[in-house]
Design a protein around this motif. Structure first.
Motif, PDB file in Angstrom:
ATOM      1  N   MET A  72      21.313 -62.345  60.263  1.00 40.87           N
ATOM      2  CA  MET A  72      19.936 -62.762  60.522  1.00 40.87           C
ATOM      3  C   MET A  72      19.055 -62.147  59.439  1.00 40.87           C
ATOM      4  SD  MET A  72      17.371 -62.028  63.749  1.00 40.87           S
ATOM      5  CE  MET A  72      17.157 -60.278  63.395  1.00 40.87           C
ATOM      6  N   VAL A  73      18.145 -62.954  58.902  1.00 40.44           N
ATOM      7  CA  VAL A  73      17.261 -62.489  57.839  1.00 40.44           C
ATOM      8  C   VAL A  73      15.815 -62.752  58.253  1.00 40.44           C
ATOM      9  CG1 VAL A  73      16.659 -62.685  55.404  1.00 40.44           C
ATOM     10  CG2 VAL A  73      19.046 -63.019  56.125  1.00 40.44           C
ATOM     11  N   PHE A  97      20.158 -61.527  68.492  1.00 40.20           N
ATOM     12  CA  PHE A  97      19.422 -61.601  67.228  1.00 40.20           C
ATOM     13  C   PHE A  97      17.981 -62.060  67.461  1.00 40.20           C
ATOM     14  CE2 PHE A  97      23.225 -62.141  64.140  1.00 40.20           C
ATOM     15  CZ  PHE A  97      23.026 -60.892  63.572  1.00 40.20           C
ATOM     16  N   VAL A  98      17.784 -63.071  68.293  1.00 42.34           N
ATOM     17  CA  VAL A  98      16.425 -63.564  68.551  1.00 42.34           C
ATOM     18  C   VAL A  98      15.592 -62.488  69.247  1.00 42.34           C
ATOM     19  CG1 VAL A  98      15.040 -65.239  69.842  1.00 42.34           C
ATOM     20  CG2 VAL A  98      17.005 -66.009  68.503  1.00 42.34           C
ATOM     21  N   SER A  99      16.176 -61.783  70.193  1.00 39.19           N
ATOM     22  CA  SER A  99      15.454 -60.680  70.850  1.00 39.19           C
ATOM     23  C   SER A  99      15.044 -59.631  69.835  1.00 39.19           C
ATOM     24  CB  SER A  99      16.314 -60.050  71.945  1.00 39.19           C
ATOM     25  OG  SER A  99      16.506 -60.955  72.994  1.00 39.19           O
ATOM     26  N   LEU A 100      15.943 -59.297  68.923  1.00 40.90           N
ATOM     27  CA  LEU A 100      15.641 -58.330  67.879  1.00 40.90           C
ATOM     28  C   LEU A 100      14.529 -58.846  66.967  1.00 40.90           C
ATOM     29  CD1 LEU A 100      16.253 -55.705  66.302  1.00 40.90           C
ATOM     30  CD2 LEU A 100      18.071 -56.977  65.115  1.00 40.90           C
ATOM     31  N   ALA A 101      14.586 -60.113  66.603  1.00 40.98           N
ATOM     32  CA  ALA A 101      13.543 -60.692  65.742  1.00 40.98           C
ATOM     33  C   ALA A 101      12.182 -60.611  66.419  1.00 40.98           C
ATOM     34  CB  ALA A 101      13.897 -62.147  65.397  1.00 40.98           C
ATOM     35  N   GLU A 107       4.072 -60.194  66.950  1.00 43.10           N
ATOM     36  CA  GLU A 107       2.930 -61.103  66.906  1.00 43.10           C
ATOM     37  C   GLU A 107       3.366 -62.564  66.851  1.00 43.10           C
ATOM     38  OE1 GLU A 107      -0.232 -59.991  67.334  1.00 43.10           O
ATOM     39  OE2 GLU A 107       0.803 -58.091  67.640  1.00 43.10           O
ATOM     40  N   GLY A 108       4.620 -62.803  66.503  1.00 42.32           N
ATOM     41  CA  GLY A 108       5.115 -64.173  66.453  1.00 42.32           C
ATOM     42  C   GLY A 108       6.105 -64.390  65.336  1.00 42.32           C
ATOM     43  N   LEU A 109       6.782 -65.523  65.408  1.00 43.80           N
ATOM     44  CA  LEU A 109       7.790 -65.899  64.427  1.00 43.80           C
ATOM     45  C   LEU A 109       7.670 -67.385  64.118  1.00 43.80           C
ATOM     46  CD1 LEU A 109      10.862 -64.183  66.123  1.00 43.80           C
ATOM     47  CD2 LEU A 109       9.962 -63.562  63.860  1.00 43.80           C
ATOM     48  N   THR A 110       8.082 -67.741  62.914  1.00 42.79           N
ATOM     49  CA  THR A 110       8.262 -69.140  62.561  1.00 42.79           C
ATOM     50  C   THR A 110       9.648 -69.290  61.955  1.00 42.79           C
ATOM     51  OG1 THR A 110       7.327 -68.883  60.356  1.00 42.79           O
ATOM     52  CG2 THR A 110       5.814 -69.555  62.109  1.00 42.79           C
ATOM     53  N   LEU A 111      10.154 -70.510  61.968  1.00 42.42           N
ATOM     54  CA  LEU A 111      11.448 -70.797  61.345  1.00 42.42           C
ATOM     55  C   LEU A 111      11.531 -72.278  61.063  1.00 42.42           C
ATOM     56  CD1 LEU A 111      13.628 -72.280  63.524  1.00 42.42           C
ATOM     57  CD2 LEU A 111      13.369 -70.053  64.592  1.00 42.42           C
ATOM     58  N   TRP A 112      12.445 -72.620  60.195  1.00 40.40           N
ATOM     59  CA  TRP A 112      12.743 -74.019  59.874  1.00 40.40           C
ATOM     60  C   TRP A 112      14.183 -74.290  60.241  1.00 40.40           C
ATOM     61  CZ3 TRP A 112       9.245 -77.537  58.128  1.00 40.40           C
ATOM     62  CH2 TRP A 112       8.042 -77.036  57.604  1.00 40.40           C
ATOM     63  N   THR A 113      14.442 -75.479  60.740  1.00 39.17           N
ATOM     64  CA  THR A 113      15.809 -75.932  60.961  1.00 39.17           C
ATOM     65  C   THR A 113      15.848 -77.424  60.657  1.00 39.17           C
ATOM     66  OG1 THR A 113      17.702 -75.901  62.476  1.00 39.17           O
ATOM     67  CG2 THR A 113      15.560 -76.384  63.450  1.00 39.17           C
ATOM     68  N   PHE A 114      17.016 -77.908  60.322  1.00 38.60           N
ATOM     69  CA  PHE A 114      17.128 -79.327  59.997  1.00 38.60           C
ATOM     70  C   PHE A 114      17.028 -80.177  61.256  1.00 38.60           C
ATOM     71  CE2 PHE A 114      19.563 -77.338  56.447  1.00 38.60           C
ATOM     72  CZ  PHE A 114      18.670 -77.668  55.437  1.00 38.60           C
ATOM     73  N   GLN A 115      16.465 -81.363  61.110  1.00 40.42           N
ATOM     74  CA  GLN A 115      16.318 -82.259  62.255  1.00 40.42           C
ATOM     75  C   GLN A 115      17.664 -82.652  62.848  1.00 40.42           C
ATOM     76  OE1 GLN A 115      13.577 -85.555  61.670  1.00 40.42           O
ATOM     77  NE2 GLN A 115      12.103 -84.242  60.629  1.00 40.42           N
ATOM     78  N   VAL A 116      18.714 -82.719  62.025  1.00 42.75           N
ATOM     79  CA  VAL A 116      20.035 -83.110  62.534  1.00 42.75           C
ATOM     80  C   VAL A 116      20.707 -81.999  63.351  1.00 42.75           C
ATOM     81  CG1 VAL A 116      20.471 -84.764  60.683  1.00 42.75           C
ATOM     82  CG2 VAL A 116      21.277 -82.394  60.433  1.00 42.75           C
ATOM     83  N   ASN A 117      20.161 -80.788  63.298  1.00 43.45           N
ATOM     84  CA  ASN A 117      20.793 -79.646  63.970  1.00 43.45           C
ATOM     85  C   ASN A 117      20.283 -79.518  65.411  1.00 43.45           C
ATOM     86  OD1 ASN A 117      22.135 -77.314  64.618  1.00 43.45           O
ATOM     87  ND2 ASN A 117      21.415 -76.157  62.841  1.00 43.45           N
ATOM     88  N   ARG A 118      20.655 -80.478  66.240  1.00 41.37           N
ATOM     89  CA  ARG A 118      20.202 -80.497  67.641  1.00 41.37           C
ATOM     90  C   ARG A 118      20.590 -79.242  68.418  1.00 41.37           C
ATOM     91  NH1 ARG A 118      16.557 -83.937  66.672  1.00 41.37           N
ATOM     92  NH2 ARG A 118      17.142 -86.095  66.424  1.00 41.37           N
ATOM     93  N   PRO A 119      21.793 -78.690  68.229  1.00 43.47           N
ATOM     94  CA  PRO A 119      22.112 -77.446  68.950  1.00 43.47           C
ATOM     95  C   PRO A 119      21.129 -76.314  68.617  1.00 43.47           C
ATOM     96  CG  PRO A 119      24.131 -78.452  68.162  1.00 43.47           C
ATOM     97  CD  PRO A 119      22.988 -79.226  67.536  1.00 43.47           C
ATOM     98  N   ALA A 120      20.686 -76.235  67.366  1.00 49.84           N
ATOM     99  CA  ALA A 120      19.701 -75.205  66.997  1.00 49.84           C
ATOM    100  C   ALA A 120      18.378 -75.464  67.695  1.00 49.84           C
ATOM    101  CB  ALA A 120      19.505 -75.164  65.482  1.00 49.84           C
ATOM    102  N   HIS A 121      17.977 -76.724  67.783  1.00 53.82           N
ATOM    103  CA  HIS A 121      16.726 -77.047  68.485  1.00 53.82           C
ATOM    104  C   HIS A 121      16.790 -76.546  69.925  1.00 53.82           C
ATOM    105  CE1 HIS A 121      15.758 -80.731  65.709  1.00 53.82           C
ATOM    106  NE2 HIS A 121      16.308 -79.736  65.046  1.00 53.82           N
ATOM    107  N   ARG A 122      17.882 -76.872  70.617  1.00 54.40           N
ATOM    108  CA  ARG A 122      18.031 -76.438  72.022  1.00 54.40           C
ATOM    109  C   ARG A 122      18.024 -74.913  72.120  1.00 54.40           C
ATOM    110  NH1 ARG A 122      21.605 -80.812  71.814  1.00 54.40           N
ATOM    111  NH2 ARG A 122      23.398 -79.443  71.537  1.00 54.40           N
ATOM    112  N   PHE A 123      18.720 -74.260  71.212  1.00 53.99           N
ATOM    113  CA  PHE A 123      18.790 -72.797  71.217  1.00 53.99           C
ATOM    114  C   PHE A 123      17.397 -72.186  71.074  1.00 53.99           C
ATOM    115  CE2 PHE A 123      19.030 -68.859  68.719  1.00 53.99           C
ATOM    116  CZ  PHE A 123      19.785 -68.063  69.574  1.00 53.99           C
TER     117      PHE A 123
END
Length: 153
Positions: A72-73, A97-101, A107-123
Protein backbone atom coordinates in the motif's frame (compact mmCIF):
# COMPACT_ATOMS: atom_id res chain seq x y z
CA UNK A 1 -3.09 -22.58 9.49
CA UNK A 2 -2.66 -19.02 8.20
CA UNK A 3 0.59 -17.24 8.93
CA UNK A 4 0.56 -14.02 10.88
CA UNK A 5 0.67 -11.09 8.50
CA UNK A 6 2.39 -7.96 9.77
CA UNK A 7 1.84 -4.54 8.22
CA UNK A 8 5.05 -2.52 8.33
CA UNK A 9 6.82 0.32 6.55
CA UNK A 10 8.75 -0.83 3.52
CA UNK A 11 12.50 -0.48 3.39
CA UNK A 12 14.86 -0.52 0.39
CA UNK A 13 15.22 -4.30 0.61
CA UNK A 14 11.43 -4.67 0.12
CA UNK A 15 11.21 -2.75 -3.17
CA UNK A 16 11.60 -5.73 -5.51
CA UNK A 17 9.13 -7.93 -3.62
CA UNK A 18 6.60 -5.07 -3.41
CA UNK A 19 6.90 -4.46 -7.17
CA UNK A 20 6.46 -8.18 -7.84
CA UNK A 21 3.24 -8.20 -5.77
CA UNK A 22 2.05 -5.22 -7.82
CA UNK A 23 2.86 -7.05 -11.07
CA UNK A 24 1.11 -10.29 -10.06
CA UNK A 25 -1.93 -8.46 -8.71
CA UNK A 26 -2.26 -6.18 -11.73
CA UNK A 27 -2.05 -9.14 -14.13
CA UNK A 28 -4.69 -11.10 -12.18
CA UNK A 29 -7.14 -8.25 -11.50
CA UNK A 30 -6.79 -6.25 -14.72
CA UNK A 31 -6.05 -8.67 -17.58
CA UNK A 32 -7.65 -6.37 -20.18
CA UNK A 33 -5.72 -3.24 -19.15
CA UNK A 34 -2.60 -2.59 -21.23
CA UNK A 35 0.42 -1.73 -19.09
CA UNK A 36 2.62 0.95 -20.70
CA UNK A 37 5.65 -0.07 -18.60
CA UNK A 38 7.74 -3.23 -18.62
CA UNK A 39 8.19 -5.38 -15.52
CA UNK A 40 11.72 -3.98 -15.13
CA UNK A 41 10.37 -0.40 -15.40
CA UNK A 42 7.87 -1.15 -12.61
CA UNK A 43 10.60 -2.66 -10.42
CA UNK A 44 12.83 0.37 -11.03
CA UNK A 45 9.99 2.74 -10.16
CA UNK A 46 9.39 0.95 -6.85
CA UNK A 47 13.13 0.90 -6.10
CA UNK A 48 13.91 4.50 -7.09
CA UNK A 49 10.67 6.40 -6.43
CA UNK A 50 7.96 4.57 -4.50
CA UNK A 51 9.85 3.08 -1.55
CA UNK A 52 12.30 5.98 -0.98
CA UNK A 53 9.88 8.88 -1.46
CA UNK A 54 6.33 7.66 -0.69
CA UNK A 55 4.80 6.30 2.50
CA UNK A 56 5.03 2.66 1.46
CA UNK A 57 3.66 -0.17 3.58
CA UNK A 58 3.95 -3.91 3.03
CA UNK A 59 2.05 -6.91 4.30
CA UNK A 60 4.71 -9.37 5.41
CA UNK A 61 3.61 -12.97 5.91
CA UNK A 62 6.09 -13.79 8.65
CA UNK A 63 7.41 -17.32 8.43
CA UNK A 64 5.92 -17.94 4.98
CA UNK A 65 7.88 -18.54 1.80
CA UNK A 66 5.73 -15.79 0.26
CA UNK A 67 7.24 -13.00 2.37
CA UNK A 68 5.73 -9.75 1.07
CA UNK A 69 2.11 -10.44 0.07
CA UNK A 70 0.70 -6.92 -0.18
CA UNK A 71 1.69 -3.31 -0.76
CA UNK A 72 0.00 0.00 0.00
CA UNK A 73 1.35 3.42 -0.94
CA UNK A 74 0.14 6.71 0.50
CA UNK A 75 1.04 10.12 -0.90
CA UNK A 76 -0.63 12.62 1.39
CA UNK A 77 -4.39 12.08 1.08
CA UNK A 78 -3.90 9.96 -2.04
CA UNK A 79 -4.11 6.21 -1.57
CA UNK A 80 -2.03 5.67 -4.69
CA UNK A 81 -1.49 1.91 -4.55
CA UNK A 82 -3.14 -1.03 -2.80
CA UNK A 83 -2.31 -4.41 -4.27
CA UNK A 84 -2.40 -7.91 -2.81
CA UNK A 85 -0.85 -11.10 -4.08
CA UNK A 86 -3.78 -12.93 -5.73
CA UNK A 87 -3.31 -15.97 -3.48
CA UNK A 88 -3.66 -13.75 -0.38
CA UNK A 89 -6.92 -12.01 -1.26
CA UNK A 90 -9.94 -12.57 0.95
CA UNK A 91 -7.92 -12.82 4.17
CA UNK A 92 -8.62 -9.35 5.54
CA UNK A 93 -5.27 -7.82 4.54
CA UNK A 94 -6.90 -5.22 2.29
CA UNK A 95 -9.28 -4.29 5.11
CA UNK A 96 -6.30 -3.80 7.42
CA UNK A 97 -4.52 -1.65 4.84
CA UNK A 98 -7.59 0.59 4.42
CA UNK A 99 -7.93 0.96 8.20
CA UNK A 100 -4.27 1.94 8.38
CA UNK A 101 -4.69 4.44 5.54
CA UNK A 102 -7.65 6.04 7.33
CA UNK A 103 -5.61 6.21 10.53
CA UNK A 104 -2.67 7.83 8.68
CA UNK A 105 -4.95 10.31 6.86
CA UNK A 106 -7.83 10.98 9.27
CA UNK A 107 -9.09 14.02 7.33
CA UNK A 108 -9.86 11.88 4.28
CA UNK A 109 -8.52 9.91 1.36
CA UNK A 110 -8.86 9.85 -2.39
CA UNK A 111 -7.92 7.13 -4.87
CA UNK A 112 -8.30 6.16 -8.49
CA UNK A 113 -9.28 2.78 -9.84
CA UNK A 114 -10.13 1.60 -13.32
CA UNK A 115 -13.78 1.41 -14.29
CA UNK A 116 -13.34 -2.25 -15.33
CA UNK A 117 -12.17 -3.18 -11.81
CA UNK A 118 -15.60 -3.90 -10.33
CA UNK A 119 -14.22 -5.91 -7.37
CA UNK A 120 -12.19 -2.83 -6.34
CA UNK A 121 -15.30 -0.65 -6.57
CA UNK A 122 -17.20 -3.01 -4.24
CA UNK A 123 -14.24 -3.19 -1.86
CA UNK A 124 -13.79 0.57 -1.54
CA UNK A 125 -17.51 1.29 -1.37
CA UNK A 126 -17.77 -1.24 1.47
CA UNK A 127 -15.17 0.89 3.27
CA UNK A 128 -17.17 4.11 2.86
CA UNK A 129 -15.56 5.49 -0.29
CA UNK A 130 -17.86 7.30 -2.74
CA UNK A 131 -17.29 7.64 -6.49
CA UNK A 132 -16.92 11.36 -7.21
CA UNK A 133 -15.52 11.47 -10.76
CA UNK A 134 -15.38 9.26 -13.85
CA UNK A 135 -13.01 9.87 -16.76
CA UNK A 136 -12.42 8.53 -20.24
CA UNK A 137 -8.86 7.55 -19.28
CA UNK A 138 -7.14 10.30 -21.24
CA UNK A 139 -5.37 11.42 -18.05
CA UNK A 140 -3.65 8.12 -17.21
CA UNK A 141 -0.79 6.22 -18.84
CA UNK A 142 -2.94 3.20 -19.60
CA UNK A 143 -5.59 5.29 -21.41
CA UNK A 144 -8.16 3.28 -19.47
CA UNK A 145 -11.40 4.87 -18.17
CA UNK A 146 -11.13 5.33 -14.42
CA UNK A 147 -13.03 6.41 -11.32
CA UNK A 148 -11.90 8.70 -8.51
CA UNK A 149 -13.16 7.72 -5.06
CA UNK A 150 -13.18 9.83 -1.92
CA UNK A 151 -13.55 8.93 1.73
CA UNK A 152 -14.29 11.54 4.39
CA UNK A 153 -14.79 10.71 8.07
Amino acid sequence: MTAEVVLRRAGPADARAAADVWLRSFAAALPTVVRPRTDDDVRGYFRNVVVPSRETWVADAAGEAGGIVGVMVLDGELLSQLYLDPEWRGRGIGDRFVSLAKERSPEGLTLWTFQVNRPAHRFYERHGFIAVERTDGSGNEEREPDVRYRWRP
